[in-house]
Design an enzyme around this catalytic site. Structure first.
Site, mmCIF file in Angstrom:
data_model
loop_
_atom_site.group_PDB
_atom_site.id
_atom_site.type_symbol
_atom_site.label_atom_id
_atom_site.label_comp_id
_atom_site.label_asym_id
_atom_site.label_seq_id
_atom_site.Cartn_x
_atom_site.Cartn_y
_atom_site.Cartn_z
ATOM 1 N N ASP A 75 0.981 -1.195 0.223
ATOM 2 C CA ASP A 75 -0.573 -0.150 0.156
ATOM 3 C C ASP A 75 1.177 1.591 -0.110
ATOM 4 O O ASP A 75 2.265 0.974 0.516
ATOM 5 C CB ASP A 75 -0.634 0.370 1.263
ATOM 6 C CG ASP A 75 -1.805 -1.134 1.491
ATOM 7 O OD1 ASP A 75 -1.486 -1.794 0.188
ATOM 8 O OD2 ASP A 75 -3.191 -1.238 1.761
ATOM 9 N N HIS A 124 3.882 -1.788 3.411
ATOM 10 C CA HIS A 124 4.067 -0.745 2.989
ATOM 11 C C HIS A 124 5.115 -0.605 1.886
ATOM 12 O O HIS A 124 6.500 -0.981 2.280
ATOM 13 C CB HIS A 124 3.409 0.743 3.711
ATOM 14 C CG HIS A 124 2.314 0.248 3.653
ATOM 15 N ND1 HIS A 124 2.148 -0.780 5.075
ATOM 16 C CD2 HIS A 124 1.279 0.808 4.403
ATOM 17 C CE1 HIS A 124 0.751 -0.356 5.861
ATOM 18 N NE2 HIS A 124 0.221 0.588 5.027
HETATM 19 ZN ZN LIG Z 1 -2.757 3.075 3.380
#
Ligand SMILES: [Zn+2]
Length: 468
Positions: free
Chosen positions: A268, A428
């Site tokens: 992400d 991430h």
């Molecule tokens: Zn996010």
């Protein structure tokens, strides 16, 4: 001789003796209190006192005293006491100016020195300074014994000082062992393995590469992690180093959609300037396909989105701003955020995507602060709008705002992997520790029979419970 003549002679002698005695008693005398005096350097000379008399008369005030004493200079001096008469009466006192502080010896190097067995200590040097003589280094004498050196120096006032250095004939430095090549090597099943080699040196023994003992072996016909231990000793100290060999089942083959043991790696908030590159290179190295839920804020990084797409990874929508107060302010804001990201993806790749991940996940409660019920409302219509949304069932824990090691992030994922379900992993690609955790996760997965796949429209959605 007549009796009378003898008597006269005796009387004459007697008179002469009396005259002589009177004459002797009449010679002035100087009497000193104490005799020789010793004075410390730079201290004042204090006259111990004196008297002079003739017969019973005190003539001390007739005495003149002179001296040449300089208490700043070590040496022997005299004080002269004199009475000036027809002939001088003189008395002398000897004064010695001494200093009592011995020189100081400073050693270069340690006072306790390790020397290889059979070797001779090479003098590292020393310095001797005396408060009065100055530098007396050249006056230092060395008494060298097998295990001790005594440094002795005597100053001009005979003050002696000494210092010792202890010599320990012992190798106290462990050998230096260097592995050539990488400490971690990845091989594919069935390929050959040859150790890249090593070198070992010791401060006392020199090159001791031939003394290195290698333990462990690699079976390149069996998937797994192998440890090769290298040890070397100089007889006292040991050094060891290990090399880790990963034997993997070739590059990753695409996992079967929704099958137990499939791993969907999802990244992400990217692309990011430095870390997306590392993630992409690692995925490519093992032919692993993953999914990127994008926050395409920075147009100069759109080439990375294109590369993700061209490399066979899946692209998903995350958010344009990722600012909760904006995205969740209203239903309209949410849908226009989704559409804005999708327009970027279309522009960069030529196609839209219908994979979506809510900022904060579908179970977030932060959206309550901005619009009550926005999660329930949007989740009930988002499928009609054509989208599939994905939460996760494994979190790497990389987004708690704290610093982590890549081992921590990898272990957070590894310990939650399961072969009895499909695994959707939240990461991430905006952290260095995450970027470097990817390879560790892939190696573990490939060695343990997992497969990888990108999320598609056929992937069964993983949903959290809606809480707003
Ligand atoms: Zn996010």
């Amino acid at each position: 001789m007549k009796k009378g003549v003898r008597f006269k002679i005796l009387v004459g002698i007697g008179v002469l003796l009396v005259i002589l005695l009177i004459a002797l008693l009449s010679i002035p005398k100087i009497i000193l209190v104490d005799n020789d005096v010793t004075v410390n350097l730079e201290e004042d000379y204090i006259e111990p006192g004196y008297k002079a008399k003739v017969l019973w008369f005190d003539i001390t005030n007739k005495v003149t005293v002179t001296n040449n004493i300089d208490t700043n200079v070590v040496g022997n001096y005299e004080v002269e006491y004199k009475i000036d008469l027809l002939f001088d009466i003189v008395k002398k006192r000897s004064v010695i100016v001494i200093e009592t502080i011995p020189p100081e010896i400073t050693l270069v190097g340690e006072e306790s020195v390790y020397v290889c067995p059979q070797s001779i200590y090479e003098e590292e040097g020393y310095e001797a300074i005396d408060n009065y003589d100055g530098d007396v280094t050249d006056k230092v004498t060395l008494d060298v014994k097998d295990d001790m050196i005594t440094y002795i120096v005597v100053d001009s006032s005979n003050n002696e000082t000494s210092k010792t250095r202890t010599i320990i004939h012992e190798d106290n430095v462990a050998p230096n062992l260097e592995l050539k090549g990488n400490e971690s090597i990845t091989l594919t099943l069935g390929s050959g393995y040859s150790d890249p080699g090593y070198t070992a040196t010791d401060n006392c023994l020199g090159d001791i590469t031939d003394k290195v003992v290698v333990e462990g072996s690699v079976n390149t016909n069996a998937v797994g992690t192998y440890t090769i231990t290298h040890k070397v000793s100089d007889g006292v100290n040991e050094t060891s180093k290990t090399r880790t060999i990963h034997v993997i089942n070739g590059i990753a083959t695409l996992g079967t959609e929704n099958a137990p043991g499939v791993i969907y790696l999802t990244f992400d908030d990217g692309p990011s300037n430095s870390y997306t590159r590392i993630v992409l290179d690692t995925l490519k190295k093992y032919n692993v396909k993953a999914t990127f839920f994008l926050v395409p804020k920075n147009a100069s990084l759109y080439y990375l989105i294109k590369e993700e797409y061209d490399s066979g990874h899946s692209l998903g929508i995350h958010s344009m701003s990722h600012t909760y107060s904006v995205v969740y302010a209203s239903d309209d804001n949410l849908y226009s955020d989704i559409k804005a990201v999708n327009e970027v993806i279309k522009n960069v790749t030529g196609s839209y995507t219908y994979l979506y991940r809510y900022p904060g996940g579908s179970s977030n409660t932060v959206s309550k602060n901005y619009s009550t019920g926005i999660m329930s409302r949007s989740a009930s219509v988002i499928h009609e709008m054509g989208y599939h949304y994905f939460d996760w069932n494994i979190s790497s824990g990389d987004a708690d705002g704290r610093n982590h090691t890549s081992d921590e992030i990898a272990n957070n994922v590894i310990r939650n992997l399961s072969k009895s379900r499909y695994n959707v992993v939240l990461m991430h690609d905006t952290h260095e520790f995450t970027a470097y955790a990817v390879e560790k996760i892939i190696l573990y997965a490939l060695e343990n029979g997992y497969t990888f796949a990108p999320i598609t429209m056929n992937t069964r959605e993983v949903h959290h419970s809606i809480a707003n």
